[in-house]
Design a protein around this motif. Sequence first.
Motif, mmCIF file in Angstrom:
data_model
loop_
_atom_site.group_PDB
_atom_site.id
_atom_site.type_symbol
_atom_site.label_atom_id
_atom_site.label_comp_id
_atom_site.label_asym_id
_atom_site.label_seq_id
_atom_site.Cartn_x
_atom_site.Cartn_y
_atom_site.Cartn_z
ATOM 1 N N ASN A 219 0.826 -1.215 0.000
ATOM 2 C CA ASN A 219 0.000 0.000 0.000
ATOM 3 C C ASN A 219 0.860 1.265 0.000
ATOM 4 O O ASN A 219 0.472 2.279 -0.583
ATOM 5 C CB ASN A 219 -0.948 -0.006 1.203
ATOM 6 N N ALA A 220 2.011 1.185 0.650
ATOM 7 C CA ALA A 220 2.928 2.328 0.618
ATOM 8 C C ALA A 220 3.434 2.532 -0.806
ATOM 9 O O ALA A 220 3.573 3.671 -1.278
ATOM 10 C CB ALA A 220 4.094 2.087 1.572
ATOM 11 N N ALA A 221 3.710 1.430 -1.499
ATOM 12 C CA ALA A 221 4.192 1.535 -2.882
ATOM 13 C C ALA A 221 3.113 2.130 -3.785
ATOM 14 O O ALA A 221 3.406 2.957 -4.661
ATOM 15 C CB ALA A 221 4.632 0.164 -3.385
ATOM 16 N N ILE A 222 1.859 1.730 -3.544
ATOM 17 C CA ILE A 222 0.759 2.309 -4.338
ATOM 18 C C ILE A 222 0.690 3.816 -4.071
ATOM 19 O O ILE A 222 0.551 4.628 -4.986
ATOM 20 C CB ILE A 222 -0.585 1.618 -3.981
ATOM 21 N N LYS A 223 0.821 4.183 -2.797
ATOM 22 C CA LYS A 223 0.794 5.614 -2.458
ATOM 23 C C LYS A 223 1.929 6.356 -3.180
ATOM 24 O O LYS A 223 1.729 7.470 -3.689
ATOM 25 C CB LYS A 223 0.925 5.793 -0.937
ATOM 26 N N GLY A 224 3.096 5.732 -3.243
ATOM 27 C CA GLY A 224 4.234 6.358 -3.937
ATOM 28 C C GLY A 224 3.919 6.605 -5.411
ATOM 29 O O GLY A 224 4.255 7.661 -5.966
ATOM 30 N N VAL A 225 3.271 5.633 -6.042
ATOM 31 C CA VAL A 225 2.894 5.773 -7.459
ATOM 32 C C VAL A 225 1.921 6.932 -7.617
ATOM 33 O O VAL A 225 2.082 7.818 -8.469
ATOM 34 C CB VAL A 225 2.244 4.458 -7.981
ATOM 35 N N VAL A 226 0.894 6.942 -6.753
ATOM 36 C CA VAL A 226 -0.166 7.959 -6.871
ATOM 37 C C VAL A 226 0.393 9.351 -6.567
ATOM 38 O O VAL A 226 0.041 10.341 -7.223
ATOM 39 C CB VAL A 226 -1.353 7.613 -5.934
ATOM 40 N N ASP B 92 -0.091 3.991 3.480
ATOM 41 C CA ASP B 92 1.221 3.432 3.860
ATOM 42 C C ASP B 92 1.182 2.764 5.230
ATOM 43 O O ASP B 92 2.045 1.956 5.569
ATOM 44 C CB ASP B 92 2.332 4.498 3.796
ATOM 45 N N ARG B 93 0.163 3.098 6.027
ATOM 46 C CA ARG B 93 0.059 2.467 7.360
ATOM 47 C C ARG B 93 -0.606 1.095 7.302
ATOM 48 O O ARG B 93 -0.601 0.370 8.292
ATOM 49 C CB ARG B 93 -0.800 3.353 8.272
ATOM 50 N N ASP B 94 -1.233 0.782 6.173
ATOM 51 C CA ASP B 94 -2.039 -0.450 6.094
ATOM 52 C C ASP B 94 -1.230 -1.663 5.628
ATOM 53 O O ASP B 94 -0.454 -1.568 4.672
ATOM 54 C CB ASP B 94 -3.192 -0.273 5.090
ATOM 55 N N GLY B 95 -1.502 -2.805 6.254
ATOM 56 C CA GLY B 95 -0.917 -4.065 5.780
ATOM 57 C C GLY B 95 -1.669 -4.562 4.567
ATOM 58 O O GLY B 95 -2.636 -3.944 4.119
ATOM 59 N N GLY B 96 -1.252 -5.705 4.021
ATOM 60 C CA GLY B 96 -1.948 -6.307 2.873
ATOM 61 C C GLY B 96 -1.906 -5.418 1.652
ATOM 62 O O GLY B 96 -0.959 -4.643 1.468
#
Length: 367
Positions: free
Chosen positions: A19-26, A66-70
């Motif tokens: 989820n942190a990686a997705i946030k980085g993309v966005v 970024d705080r979320d698991g999974g």
Amino acid sequence: MGIKKVGVLTGGGDAPGLNAAIKGVVWMASESGVEVTGILDGWQGLLDGFCDETLKLDYAAVRTWDRDGGTNIGSSRTNPFSLKEGGKSVDRSAEVVRNIRKLGLDALVAMGGEDTIGVAAKLSGLGVPVVGVPKTIDKDLAGTDYTLGFDTALRNALEIIEKSAVPASSHHWIQVVEVMGRHAGHLAFWSGVAAGAHIILIPEVPFDFDRIKKLLEKPMARTERFRQGYALIVASEGAAPKGGDMYTADGAKDSFGHVKLGGIGAALSKWIASNTKWDSRSVALGHPQRGGQPSPIDRAMGLAMGTAAMNCILKGRTGLMISAKGIVPTPSLGTVPLKDVGGKVVNLDVAKYYDEERYNLKPQVLS
Ligand code: F6P
């Protein structure tokens, strides 16, 4: 070609840090006016019947991800090049390519391990502009020294290994803990080392039952306070006895042809109880190893890798996977061609770290 819309998906087993990686993309996309679409449930989300449901991801939506698991966009073990349908293997990759166009995606970020990156490499070969982000708690991916999820899984495994040592010491039994990792021993080995396990079994080195019995004598010996000691064995799910096969839960294979591993912990514990004078218990850690909030390293590395992936796309650089070389959290980020990643399992460096006599950390001697 200007980039207007990018898709992001997460495939294979979930892992903290995605989820942190997705946030980085966005984050990077939003600064460049690029729209990001979350493809749901990995490659399945690009098949007919699934691709009509996607998730629009803007910065406000992912701000706390970024705080979320999974993975907040779901995952699956779907191989569009070889889907099992009616007992047959069907290639539906053309559908995926068509749906990428239908969704108006100028590029795709595929986050995953060997299987997901393998599919990304094949799609790249078919002309799809795609960038990979490495993720797997197994840390067995080629081309990178770090894969998202490993650090958190290590923390999770250590926590339970340590807790299971408590009853083992009170009751003087031998606790066997089965840790994930598939065909690579990284997770079992380093969590076992961190927990001070007496014996660590890894897929890279077949073990000998009698040798284990011998190695148990020392930790099980009488101490000043107790008539008997206790011992902790950490066994990777892929560890196998000399001349024997890996233990499998059942014969079932996923769409990438992987058989589900599991059972070594229970089998070894049973062997100990029947072939030694000591009592034994076993626990298989299973999927909770992949759960929980991401560690600081997985959050930071996820963000860093996600921004790197999007910036590659903005520069027109695709057909690559983001790679981390060096020790986290300060590795050098770079790229490797997608085609160089798939089909290789990176194992533990046995010569460097594993003592094949003691089934444990090799004492490090500096020259
Ligand atoms: O690859 C990650 C992993 O957790 C392995 O360690 C394990 O063998 C496998 O996935 C389990 O597969 P599933 O998530 O399909 O049960």
